[in-house]
Scaffold this active site. Structure first.
Site, PDB file in Angstrom:
ATOM      1  N   GLY A 177       0.827  -1.203   0.000  1.00 47.01           N
ATOM      2  CA  GLY A 177       0.000   0.000   0.000  1.00 47.01           C
ATOM      3  C   GLY A 177       0.858   1.248   0.000  1.00 47.01           C
ATOM      4  CG  HIS A 178       4.684   1.322   0.345  1.00 40.51           C
ATOM      5  ND1 HIS A 178       4.407   0.186   1.081  1.00 40.51           N
ATOM      6  CD2 HIS A 178       5.894   1.103  -0.222  1.00 40.51           C
ATOM      7  CE1 HIS A 178       5.415  -0.662   0.966  1.00 40.51           C
ATOM      8  NE2 HIS A 178       6.332  -0.124   0.181  1.00 40.51           N
ATOM      9  CB  SER A 179       4.638   4.496  -4.657  1.00 41.47           C
ATOM     10  OG  SER A 179       5.563   4.719  -5.692  1.00 41.47           O
TER      11      SER A 179
END
Length: 146
Positions: free
Chosen positions: A63-65
């Site tokens: 749930g991230h970059s």
């Protein structure tokens, strides 16, 4: 939340096409196989290695970059699904073989889910942990791609 200049980091140019499945060299032996990852194999030198384990099947990870960091994900045991998104296109990968790695370049949103019982996800990262390298808000990620 840390703000950054998307033009400076060229996040807009990172697309789904930059994601690759890597065949990890294996030495096959009747006593058990040996997978090998050493300097020069990956398109980056890894500075951090970590792993996820005992993840409940209903749990959601990722749930991230990343702004600068690249990663390779490997299912050492069991299986899990990785959804990657470049801001305009989404693709899903099932990782379930310890000799296949998923190369995720910078500027790609990732979500991991549907972990099987006993699954272990190994991550090789191009840098040490730096919270300022993470984009954890999906809307902010989308803004960075424009």
């Amino acid at each position: 939340m840390v703000r950054f200049d998307a033009n400076k980091h060229n996040l807009r140019r990172k697309t789904i096409d930059a994601i690759q499945l890597l065949d990890i060299p294996v030495v096959e032996d009747v006593r058990g196989n040996l997978g090998i990852i050493q300097s020069g194999f990956l398109p980056f030198e890894f500075k951090r290695v970590y792993y996820l384990f005992d993840v409940p099947s209903s749990a959601f990870r990722g749930g991230h970059s990343h702004i600068d960091q690249q990663e390779v994900l490997i299912a050492l045991s069991g299986s899990f699904e990785v959804t990657v998104n470049d801001g305009s296109e989404e693709k899903r990968y099932l990782l379930n073989k310890p000799n296949i790695g998923l190369l995720i370049p910078t500027g790609i949103w990732r979500e991991l889910e549907n972990f099987s019982s006993g699954a272990v996800c190994l991550v090789l990262a191009s840098d040490v942990y730096k919270e300022e390298d993470y984009i954890r808000d999906y809307d902010e990620f989308l803004r960075s791609k424009k």
